[in-house]
Design a protein around this motif. Structure first.
Motif, PDB file in Angstrom:
ATOM      1  N   PHE A 339       0.958  -0.794  -8.785  1.00 40.26           N
ATOM      2  CA  PHE A 339       0.618   0.862  -8.647  1.00 40.26           C
ATOM      3  C   PHE A 339      -0.851   0.503  -7.644  1.00 40.26           C
ATOM      4  O   PHE A 339      -0.764   1.716  -6.811  1.00 40.26           O
ATOM      5  CB  PHE A 339       0.203   1.296  -9.754  1.00 40.26           C
ATOM      6  N   VAL A 340      -1.444  -0.658  -8.366  1.00 40.79           N
ATOM      7  CA  VAL A 340      -2.830  -0.856  -7.205  1.00 40.79           C
ATOM      8  C   VAL A 340      -2.706  -0.999  -5.665  1.00 40.79           C
ATOM      9  O   VAL A 340      -3.134  -0.604  -4.440  1.00 40.79           O
ATOM     10  CB  VAL A 340      -3.493  -1.928  -7.610  1.00 40.79           C
ATOM     11  N   TYR A 341      -1.457  -1.640  -5.523  1.00 43.74           N
ATOM     12  CA  TYR A 341      -1.189  -2.455  -3.981  1.00 43.74           C
ATOM     13  C   TYR A 341      -0.795  -1.487  -3.485  1.00 43.74           C
ATOM     14  O   TYR A 341      -0.882  -0.430  -1.968  1.00 43.74           O
ATOM     15  CB  TYR A 341      -0.127  -3.185  -4.522  1.00 43.74           C
ATOM     16  N   PHE A 342      -0.114   0.205  -4.442  1.00 41.01           N
ATOM     17  CA  PHE A 342       0.774   0.907  -3.323  1.00 41.01           C
ATOM     18  C   PHE A 342      -0.095   1.964  -3.326  1.00 41.01           C
ATOM     19  O   PHE A 342       0.099   3.255  -2.030  1.00 41.01           O
ATOM     20  CB  PHE A 342       1.895   1.967  -4.288  1.00 41.01           C
ATOM     21  N   ILE A 343      -1.147   2.528  -3.606  1.00 40.70           N
ATOM     22  CA  ILE A 343      -2.389   2.954  -3.592  1.00 40.70           C
ATOM     23  C   ILE A 343      -3.422   2.689  -2.416  1.00 40.70           C
ATOM     24  O   ILE A 343      -4.064   3.698  -1.650  1.00 40.70           O
ATOM     25  CB  ILE A 343      -2.818   3.597  -5.405  1.00 40.70           C
ATOM     26  N   ALA A 344      -3.923   1.163  -2.454  1.00 42.32           N
ATOM     27  CA  ALA A 344      -3.784   0.857  -1.664  1.00 42.32           C
ATOM     28  C   ALA A 344      -3.457   0.811  -0.034  1.00 42.32           C
ATOM     29  O   ALA A 344      -4.335   1.225   1.047  1.00 42.32           O
ATOM     30  CB  ALA A 344      -4.636  -0.815  -0.938  1.00 42.32           C
ATOM     31  N   VAL A 345      -1.920   0.408  -0.430  1.00 45.50           N
ATOM     32  CA  VAL A 345      -0.861   0.670   1.019  1.00 45.50           C
ATOM     33  C   VAL A 345      -1.407   2.473   1.218  1.00 45.50           C
ATOM     34  O   VAL A 345      -1.773   2.747   2.555  1.00 45.50           O
ATOM     35  CB  VAL A 345       0.270   0.183   1.139  1.00 45.50           C
ATOM     36  N   GLN A 346      -1.410   3.403   0.651  1.00 52.41           N
ATOM     37  CA  GLN A 346      -1.124   4.413   0.276  1.00 52.41           C
ATOM     38  C   GLN A 346      -2.932   4.745   1.580  1.00 52.41           C
ATOM     39  O   GLN A 346      -2.724   6.178   2.557  1.00 52.41           O
ATOM     40  CB  GLN A 346      -0.921   5.544  -0.316  1.00 52.41           C
ATOM     41  N   PHE A 347      -3.546   4.324   0.910  1.00 52.28           N
ATOM     42  CA  PHE A 347      -4.803   5.003   1.486  1.00 52.28           C
ATOM     43  C   PHE A 347      -5.253   4.610   2.652  1.00 52.28           C
ATOM     44  O   PHE A 347      -6.207   5.409   3.684  1.00 52.28           O
ATOM     45  CB  PHE A 347      -6.122   4.401   0.740  1.00 52.28           C
ATOM     46  N   VAL A 348      -5.185   3.437   2.932  1.00 49.63           N
ATOM     47  CA  VAL A 348      -5.019   2.819   4.711  1.00 49.63           C
ATOM     48  C   VAL A 348      -4.263   3.085   5.466  1.00 49.63           C
ATOM     49  O   VAL A 348      -4.693   3.492   6.407  1.00 49.63           O
ATOM     50  CB  VAL A 348      -4.439   1.046   4.621  1.00 49.63           C
ATOM     51  N   ILE A 349      -2.689   3.889   5.382  1.00 45.01           N
ATOM     52  CA  ILE A 349      -2.301   4.811   6.178  1.00 45.01           C
ATOM     53  C   ILE A 349      -2.510   5.973   6.435  1.00 45.01           C
ATOM     54  O   ILE A 349      -2.469   6.158   7.062  1.00 45.01           O
ATOM     55  CB  ILE A 349      -0.171   4.763   5.445  1.00 45.01           C
ATOM     56  N   TYR A 350      -3.461   6.266   5.396  1.00 38.22           N
ATOM     57  CA  TYR A 350      -3.956   7.982   5.643  1.00 38.22           C
ATOM     58  C   TYR A 350      -5.067   7.615   6.529  1.00 38.22           C
ATOM     59  O   TYR A 350      -5.165   8.448   7.204  1.00 38.22           O
ATOM     60  CB  TYR A 350      -4.517   8.988   4.621  1.00 38.22           C
ATOM     61  N   VAL A 351      -5.765   6.871   6.027  1.00 36.18           N
ATOM     62  CA  VAL A 351      -6.955   6.937   6.677  1.00 36.18           C
ATOM     63  C   VAL A 351      -6.690   6.222   8.902  1.00 36.18           C
ATOM     64  O   VAL A 351      -7.185   7.176   9.991  1.00 36.18           O
ATOM     65  CB  VAL A 351      -7.816   5.813   6.415  1.00 36.18           C
ATOM     66  N   ILE A 352      -5.316   5.760   8.835  1.00 36.59           N
ATOM     67  CA  ILE A 352      -4.784   5.180  10.483  1.00 36.59           C
ATOM     68  C   ILE A 352      -4.114   6.658  11.133  1.00 36.59           C
ATOM     69  O   ILE A 352      -4.482   6.759  11.869  1.00 36.59           O
ATOM     70  CB  ILE A 352      -3.842   3.816   9.763  1.00 36.59           C
ATOM     71  N   TYR A 353      -3.485   7.045  10.216  1.00 35.48           N
ATOM     72  CA  TYR A 353      -2.622   8.011  10.897  1.00 35.48           C
ATOM     73  C   TYR A 353      -3.170   9.407  10.781  1.00 35.48           C
ATOM     74  O   TYR A 353      -2.406  10.160  11.230  1.00 35.48           O
ATOM     75  CB  TYR A 353      -0.918   7.696  10.699  1.00 35.48           C
ATOM     76  N   ALA A 354      -3.394   9.740   9.450  1.00 34.30           N
ATOM     77  CA  ALA A 354      -3.150  11.261   9.020  1.00 34.30           C
ATOM     78  C   ALA A 354      -4.935  11.737   8.724  1.00 34.30           C
ATOM     79  O   ALA A 354      -5.213  13.191   8.322  1.00 34.30           O
ATOM     80  CB  ALA A 354      -2.574  11.380   7.939  1.00 34.30           C
ATOM     81  N   TRP A 355      -5.705  10.987   9.004  1.00 38.44           N
ATOM     82  CA  TRP A 355      -7.475  11.068   9.137  1.00 38.44           C
ATOM     83  C   TRP A 355      -7.425  12.693   9.256  1.00 38.44           C
ATOM     84  O   TRP A 355      -8.226  13.574   8.945  1.00 38.44           O
ATOM     85  CB  TRP A 355      -8.257  10.107   9.202  1.00 38.44           C
ATOM     86  N   GLU A 356      -7.058  12.502  10.307  1.00 37.94           N
ATOM     87  CA  GLU A 356      -7.470  13.831  11.190  1.00 37.94           C
ATOM     88  C   GLU A 356      -6.868  15.072  11.476  1.00 37.94           C
ATOM     89  O   GLU A 356      -6.956  16.198  11.857  1.00 37.94           O
ATOM     90  CB  GLU A 356      -8.411  13.433  12.806  1.00 37.94           C
ATOM     91  N   ARG A 357      -5.122  14.707  10.964  1.00 40.08           N
ATOM     92  CA  ARG A 357      -4.042  15.829  11.101  1.00 40.08           C
ATOM     93  C   ARG A 357      -3.330  16.210   9.517  1.00 40.08           C
ATOM     94  O   ARG A 357      -2.678  17.413  10.071  1.00 40.08           O
ATOM     95  CB  ARG A 357      -3.037  14.279  11.343  1.00 40.08           C
TER      96      ARG A 357
END
Length: 390
Positions: A339-357
């Motif tokens: 779960f910690v790994y999944f959340i970390a991946v989700q957060f990084v993906i959000y910062v990379i692709y969806a932060w401003e969108r």
């Protein structure tokens, strides 16, 4: 007396007879009683020590250089002698006194270096403290000495910078390997494994070839250590392989998605070699050390980093996180790491692709719905399998 009270209670409950009660009580009374230091004497010694240290600190600059070193060495021997009599006469804590003695030994090294203007970088001074801490562990086999040895090991490792040499690096790896091989307890084995991994990171400073994959190569090489590790210790170390592998994948994803990683740092030859090493690790771990098979995914990072959009790397990280959760749940293994790994991946993906969108709440809602869907599919498949077996 607590022992007499417990024995009387057991006697009343019929758990032992009068003869056994008398034998046990006689045996306990023959045991040497641990001598306790009177409280007022203990407080007096503490105030006396504070007075001595305060006096030395206040007059430190006025003390001659050689006398400074002599004072610290004298304190070191005082604590070691106190530890000896503490263990022999059974008063106080020998462990604490030896740690204080080791601290004074380290202080004597630092005072000597400061007094005579000796450099601690690429010198024998950090080595002396590190090896002394290791000697304490092998003599008395206590976790506290292992922790101190680990701290001084990190200090020794960083002392190689900024110009690491092959000789000191090789000696350090040999010492860490010996510590790993001859360790019997969990903590020193973990500490020595960490020192070996961190020594691999120094390859960035040691080798002129500028590769972003030295951590991956180090982790792959450390798989060979498991051949010399008992089975129960393999289970102890497995989470560290997985944690470090997961952190690497997330870091590569963040770096590739957020920075302009120069393709000069990447080349097809090393990427192919890394993929071949990953395949070898996959086969080796699948048949011998299946708990850490997941780290073989890192072998693909050489190719994945060529994609400047980082989409391929994000897909691999996301799928590996989901697959780990599904398989761990199926095998009734702890899910916290997944779960910690999944959340970390989700957060990084959000910062990379969806932060401003995309709104963060909506993004994580999508991730939650995805997990719910996969959980439902896994539950349905598991129920279907159980029905077929019945």
């Amino acid at each position: 007396m607590e022992t007499e009270r417990k024995l009387a209670q057991w006697l009343d409950e019929g758990l032992l007879d009068q003869a056994a009660y008398d034998r046990i009580l006689a045996f306990e009374k023959r045991q040497p009683q641990k001598k306790k230091m009177p409280l007022l004497l203990l407080i007096g010694l503490i105030f006396f020590a504070l007075a001595v240290f305060s006096f030395i600190a206040a007059n430190w600059q006025a003390i001659p250089d050689l006398l400074k070193v002599a004072l610290v060495v004298l304190l070191m021997w005082f604590f070691y002698i106190l530890a000896y009599f503490s263990g022999k006469k059974q008063f106080g804590k020998p462990l604490v006194f030896r740690l204080l003695g080791l601290a004074m030994f380290a202080a004597s090294i630092l005072v000597t270096a400061q007094t005579f203007h000796l450099s601690t970088s690429n010198s024998v001074l950090p080595w002396a403290i590190f090896l002394a801490a290791l000697a304490h562990y092998f003599l008395w086999r206590r976790t506290a000495y292992a922790l101190v040895a680990f701290i001084f090991g990190i200090s020794t490792l960083t002392s190689f910078l900024p110009q690491t040499g092959w000789l000191e690096w090789g000696i350090f790896v040999a010492v860490a390997l010996s510590w790993f091989y001859f360790s019997k307890d969990d903590a020193p084995m973990i500490f020595s494994w960490l020192l070996l991994f961190f020594s691999g990171l120094l390859l960035w400073d040691l080798i002129e070839y500028d590769s972003p994959f030295w951590p991956v190569w180090t982790l792959f090489v450390l798989v060979l250590l498991l051949f010399f590790t008992p089975v129960d210790k393999q289970r102890l170390l497995a989470p560290f392989y997985l944690i470090f592998g997961a952190v690497m994948l997330v870091v590569y994803l963040a770096v590739r998605g957020e920075t302009e990683l120069s393709l000069v740092d990447l080349n097809w030859t090393e990427s192919i070699a890394l993929a071949a090493a990953g395949l070898a690790v996959l086969l080796l771990t699948y048949f011998k050390f299946r708990d850490i098979t997941w780290i073989a995914i890192l072998g693909a990072t050489g190719f994945l980093l060529f994609d400047d959009t980082a989409i391929a790397l994000a897909v691999v990280a996301e799928l590996s996180a989901l697959a780990y959760l599904i398989i761990a749940q199926k095998q009734d293994k702890p899910l916290a790491f997944g779960f910690v790994y999944f959340i970390a991946v989700q957060f990084v993906i959000y910062v990379i692709y969806a932060w401003e969108r995309l709104d963060m709440s909506l993004f994580f809602l999508i991730g939650a719905l995805l997990l719910f869907a996969l959980s439902g599919i896994a539950w349905w498949l598991n129920r279907k399998k159980e029905g077929a077996m019945s």
